[in-house]
Design a protein around this motif. Structure first.
Motif, PDB file in Angstrom:
ATOM      1  N   VAL A 192    -148.781 -62.058-121.936  1.00  0.00           N
ATOM      2  CA  VAL A 192    -149.897 -61.306-122.527  1.00  0.00           C
ATOM      3  C   VAL A 192    -149.650 -59.811-122.406  1.00  0.00           C
ATOM      4  O   VAL A 192    -149.850 -59.049-123.364  1.00  0.00           O
ATOM      5  CB  VAL A 192    -151.245 -61.712-121.875  1.00  0.00           C
ATOM      6  CG1 VAL A 192    -152.351 -60.731-122.239  1.00  0.00           C
ATOM      7  CG2 VAL A 192    -151.629 -63.131-122.272  1.00  0.00           C
ATOM      8  N   GLN A 193    -149.185 -59.359-121.245  1.00  0.00           N
ATOM      9  CA  GLN A 193    -148.906 -57.930-121.065  1.00  0.00           C
ATOM     10  C   GLN A 193    -147.804 -57.456-122.011  1.00  0.00           C
ATOM     11  O   GLN A 193    -147.887 -56.366-122.586  1.00  0.00           O
ATOM     12  CB  GLN A 193    -148.523 -57.631-119.609  1.00  0.00           C
ATOM     13  CG  GLN A 193    -149.665 -57.770-118.636  1.00  0.00           C
ATOM     14  CD  GLN A 193    -150.872 -56.940-119.042  1.00  0.00           C
ATOM     15  OE1 GLN A 193    -150.767 -55.739-119.288  1.00  0.00           O
ATOM     16  NE2 GLN A 193    -152.029 -57.581-119.133  1.00  0.00           N
ATOM     17  N   HIS A 194    -146.785 -58.285-122.205  1.00  0.00           N
ATOM     18  CA  HIS A 194    -145.713 -57.940-123.145  1.00  0.00           C
ATOM     19  C   HIS A 194    -146.236 -57.921-124.585  1.00  0.00           C
ATOM     20  O   HIS A 194    -145.807 -57.087-125.388  1.00  0.00           O
ATOM     21  CB  HIS A 194    -144.544 -58.928-123.011  1.00  0.00           C
ATOM     22  CG  HIS A 194    -143.629 -58.610-121.880  1.00  0.00           C
ATOM     23  ND1 HIS A 194    -143.880 -59.014-120.596  1.00  0.00           N
ATOM     24  CD2 HIS A 194    -142.475 -57.905-121.839  1.00  0.00           C
ATOM     25  CE1 HIS A 194    -142.909 -58.597-119.805  1.00  0.00           C
ATOM     26  NE2 HIS A 194    -142.057 -57.909-120.535  1.00  0.00           N
ATOM     27  N   VAL A 195    -147.149 -58.830-124.906  1.00  0.00           N
ATOM     28  CA  VAL A 195    -147.727 -58.862-126.256  1.00  0.00           C
ATOM     29  C   VAL A 195    -148.565 -57.607-126.492  1.00  0.00           C
ATOM     30  O   VAL A 195    -148.488 -56.990-127.563  1.00  0.00           O
ATOM     31  CB  VAL A 195    -148.562 -60.150-126.485  1.00  0.00           C
ATOM     32  CG1 VAL A 195    -149.363 -60.070-127.778  1.00  0.00           C
ATOM     33  CG2 VAL A 195    -147.656 -61.370-126.495  1.00  0.00           C
ATOM     34  N   PHE A 196    -149.362 -57.208-125.512  1.00  0.00           N
ATOM     35  CA  PHE A 196    -150.141 -55.979-125.636  1.00  0.00           C
ATOM     36  C   PHE A 196    -149.204 -54.786-125.896  1.00  0.00           C
ATOM     37  O   PHE A 196    -149.453 -53.960-126.769  1.00  0.00           O
ATOM     38  CB  PHE A 196    -150.978 -55.710-124.386  1.00  0.00           C
ATOM     39  CG  PHE A 196    -152.211 -56.558-124.252  1.00  0.00           C
ATOM     40  CD1 PHE A 196    -152.822 -57.142-125.353  1.00  0.00           C
ATOM     41  CD2 PHE A 196    -152.779 -56.764-123.013  1.00  0.00           C
ATOM     42  CE1 PHE A 196    -153.969 -57.909-125.222  1.00  0.00           C
ATOM     43  CE2 PHE A 196    -153.930 -57.527-122.862  1.00  0.00           C
ATOM     44  CZ  PHE A 196    -154.521 -58.103-123.971  1.00  0.00           C
ATOM     45  N   LYS A 197    -148.135 -54.705-125.117  1.00  0.00           N
ATOM     46  CA  LYS A 197    -147.172 -53.609-125.279  1.00  0.00           C
ATOM     47  C   LYS A 197    -146.546 -53.661-126.673  1.00  0.00           C
ATOM     48  O   LYS A 197    -146.439 -52.632-127.351  1.00  0.00           O
ATOM     49  CB  LYS A 197    -146.097 -53.686-124.208  1.00  0.00           C
ATOM     50  CG  LYS A 197    -145.096 -52.544-124.276  1.00  0.00           C
ATOM     51  CD  LYS A 197    -144.027 -52.687-123.202  1.00  0.00           C
ATOM     52  CE  LYS A 197    -143.043 -51.552-123.203  1.00  0.00           C
ATOM     53  NZ  LYS A 197    -142.375 -51.278-124.461  1.00  0.00           N
ATOM     54  N   TYR A 198    -146.168 -54.846-127.115  1.00  0.00           N
ATOM     55  CA  TYR A 198    -145.565 -55.020-128.441  1.00  0.00           C
ATOM     56  C   TYR A 198    -146.545 -54.571-129.526  1.00  0.00           C
ATOM     57  O   TYR A 198    -146.181 -53.834-130.448  1.00  0.00           O
ATOM     58  CB  TYR A 198    -145.175 -56.499-128.611  1.00  0.00           C
ATOM     59  CG  TYR A 198    -144.560 -56.843-129.941  1.00  0.00           C
ATOM     60  CD1 TYR A 198    -143.274 -56.430-130.258  1.00  0.00           C
ATOM     61  CD2 TYR A 198    -145.262 -57.595-130.875  1.00  0.00           C
ATOM     62  CE1 TYR A 198    -142.698 -56.757-131.475  1.00  0.00           C
ATOM     63  CE2 TYR A 198    -144.694 -57.924-132.088  1.00  0.00           C
ATOM     64  CZ  TYR A 198    -143.416 -57.505-132.388  1.00  0.00           C
ATOM     65  OH  TYR A 198    -142.854 -57.829-133.606  1.00  0.00           O
ATOM     66  N   TYR A 199    -147.799 -54.975-129.400  1.00  0.00           N
ATOM     67  CA  TYR A 199    -148.823 -54.609-130.375  1.00  0.00           C
ATOM     68  C   TYR A 199    -149.053 -53.091-130.390  1.00  0.00           C
ATOM     69  O   TYR A 199    -149.099 -52.462-131.448  1.00  0.00           O
ATOM     70  CB  TYR A 199    -150.132 -55.344-130.053  1.00  0.00           C
ATOM     71  CG  TYR A 199    -151.267 -54.969-130.969  1.00  0.00           C
ATOM     72  CD1 TYR A 199    -151.286 -55.406-132.290  1.00  0.00           C
ATOM     73  CD2 TYR A 199    -152.323 -54.183-130.516  1.00  0.00           C
ATOM     74  CE1 TYR A 199    -152.326 -55.056-133.140  1.00  0.00           C
ATOM     75  CE2 TYR A 199    -153.363 -53.834-131.360  1.00  0.00           C
ATOM     76  CZ  TYR A 199    -153.361 -54.275-132.671  1.00  0.00           C
ATOM     77  OH  TYR A 199    -154.386 -53.918-133.504  1.00  0.00           O
ATOM     78  N   VAL A 200    -149.170 -52.501-129.222  1.00  0.00           N
ATOM     79  CA  VAL A 200    -149.381 -51.047-129.121  1.00  0.00           C
ATOM     80  C   VAL A 200    -148.202 -50.303-129.734  1.00  0.00           C
ATOM     81  O   VAL A 200    -148.384 -49.316-130.458  1.00  0.00           O
ATOM     82  CB  VAL A 200    -149.607 -50.630-127.654  1.00  0.00           C
ATOM     83  CG1 VAL A 200    -149.529 -49.123-127.478  1.00  0.00           C
ATOM     84  CG2 VAL A 200    -150.948 -51.159-127.161  1.00  0.00           C
ATOM     85  N   ASP A 201    -146.987 -50.762-129.491  1.00  0.00           N
ATOM     86  CA  ASP A 201    -145.805 -50.117-130.071  1.00  0.00           C
ATOM     87  C   ASP A 201    -145.836 -50.192-131.602  1.00  0.00           C
ATOM     88  O   ASP A 201    -145.482 -49.227-132.286  1.00  0.00           O
ATOM     89  CB  ASP A 201    -144.514 -50.742-129.540  1.00  0.00           C
ATOM     90  CG  ASP A 201    -144.203 -50.319-128.110  1.00  0.00           C
ATOM     91  OD1 ASP A 201    -144.760 -49.301-127.635  1.00  0.00           O
ATOM     92  OD2 ASP A 201    -143.399 -51.022-127.460  1.00  0.00           O
ATOM     93  N   LEU A 202    -146.253 -51.332-132.150  1.00  0.00           N
ATOM     94  CA  LEU A 202    -146.355 -51.467-133.605  1.00  0.00           C
ATOM     95  C   LEU A 202    -147.378 -50.488-134.177  1.00  0.00           C
ATOM     96  O   LEU A 202    -147.120 -49.798-135.168  1.00  0.00           O
ATOM     97  CB  LEU A 202    -146.748 -52.898-133.997  1.00  0.00           C
ATOM     98  CG  LEU A 202    -145.721 -54.000-133.761  1.00  0.00           C
ATOM     99  CD1 LEU A 202    -146.335 -55.368-134.052  1.00  0.00           C
ATOM    100  CD2 LEU A 202    -144.488 -53.794-134.632  1.00  0.00           C
ATOM    101  N   VAL A 203    -148.537 -50.425-133.544  1.00  0.00           N
ATOM    102  CA  VAL A 203    -149.593 -49.513-133.995  1.00  0.00           C
ATOM    103  C   VAL A 203    -149.128 -48.063-133.864  1.00  0.00           C
ATOM    104  O   VAL A 203    -149.342 -47.249-134.768  1.00  0.00           O
ATOM    105  CB  VAL A 203    -150.907 -49.759-133.213  1.00  0.00           C
ATOM    106  CG1 VAL A 203    -151.939 -48.681-133.523  1.00  0.00           C
ATOM    107  CG2 VAL A 203    -151.467 -51.139-133.522  1.00  0.00           C
ATOM    108  N   TRP A 204    -148.485 -47.738-132.747  1.00  0.00           N
ATOM    109  CA  TRP A 204    -148.029 -46.374-132.531  1.00  0.00           C
ATOM    110  C   TRP A 204    -146.982 -45.966-133.559  1.00  0.00           C
ATOM    111  O   TRP A 204    -146.962 -44.825-134.031  1.00  0.00           O
ATOM    112  CB  TRP A 204    -147.517 -46.180-131.106  1.00  0.00           C
ATOM    113  CG  TRP A 204    -147.030 -44.795-130.836  1.00  0.00           C
ATOM    114  CD1 TRP A 204    -145.796 -44.422-130.398  1.00  0.00           C
ATOM    115  CD2 TRP A 204    -147.759 -43.557-130.999  1.00  0.00           C
ATOM    116  NE1 TRP A 204    -145.710 -43.055-130.274  1.00  0.00           N
ATOM    117  CE2 TRP A 204    -146.909 -42.500-130.644  1.00  0.00           C
ATOM    118  CE3 TRP A 204    -149.048 -43.263-131.418  1.00  0.00           C
ATOM    119  CZ2 TRP A 204    -147.296 -41.162-130.692  1.00  0.00           C
ATOM    120  CZ3 TRP A 204    -149.449 -41.924-131.463  1.00  0.00           C
ATOM    121  CH2 TRP A 204    -148.582 -40.898-131.109  1.00  0.00           C
TER     122      TRP A 204
END
Length: 195
Positions: free
Chosen positions: A58-70
């Motif tokens: 879940v933490q890796h998914v959050f990071k992945y999602y934030v990177d995509l948005v950023w």
């Protein structure tokens, strides 16, 4: 990177993408590792080998999602447009990533953000704030932001907004108001006459 490493990284990416898609649709709690494995076309053991636990995934998914948005946001920051046009695009062009987010996933994401030690916080301080200051300075130079407002005041305002967003009880209220809050931030309560 050799072929083995490339395949390993591709499997990790497939797991992250599958997880994100399922989490956005159903929320984190309702998605099992078995469902993620099936969607990513990998075994459950592979997921545990790469991510150790669902919580870590879940933490890796959050990071992945934030990177995509950023990445989307950086592209907007980098556009060679006049200040007003850039702000309009930042405010009104909804990203596919933001449109696809489900309420339950958003609540889970905001709960993680509210702990104050999230990846969002780290990225915001390291990359987001400097880009916003740069944008504010351009707005001041072009006469769109009142030059008497200091960067320190704008940063304090952003900090207050950020701290409010980190409250555990705010996630349900925040999602439907994001566009209004963005307008309020950039145009104030009086608004801008020639939008």
């Amino acid at each position: 990177m050799n072929g083995f490493e490339r395949r390993k990284e591709q499997k990790k990416k497939n797991i992250l993408e599958a997880s994100l898609a399922l989490f956005k649709e159903y929320g984190i709690q309702k998605v099992s590792i078995a469902e993620i494995a099936q969607k990513a076309n990998v075994s459950q053991v592979t997921i545990y080998n790469y991510f150790e636990s669902k919580d870590n995934l879940v933490q890796h998914v959050f990071k992945y999602y934030v990177d995509l948005v950023w990445e989307e946001q950086k592209a907007l920051f980098d556009l060679d447009l006049p200040f007003k046009e850039k702000i309009k695009r930042m405010m009104f062009e909804k990203s596919d990533l933001a449109d696809e987010i489900g309420e339950k996933f958003f609540q889970d994401f905001m709960l993680d953000y509210s702990n104050g030690k999230s990846y969002v916080e780290e990225l915001y301080i390291k990359e987001g704030l400097p880009r916003l200051i740069e944008l504010f300075n351009v707005g001041k130079e072009q006469g769109h932001i009142d030059q008497s407002i200091s960067n320190e005041a704008m940063l304090l305002y952003l900090q207050m907004f950020k701290e409010f967003m980190q409250r555990k009880d705010i996630a349900q209220t925040l999602l439907p108001l994001t566009e209004d809050l963005t307008k309020l931030f950039f145009y104030g309560i009086v608004g801008e006459k020639d939008r």
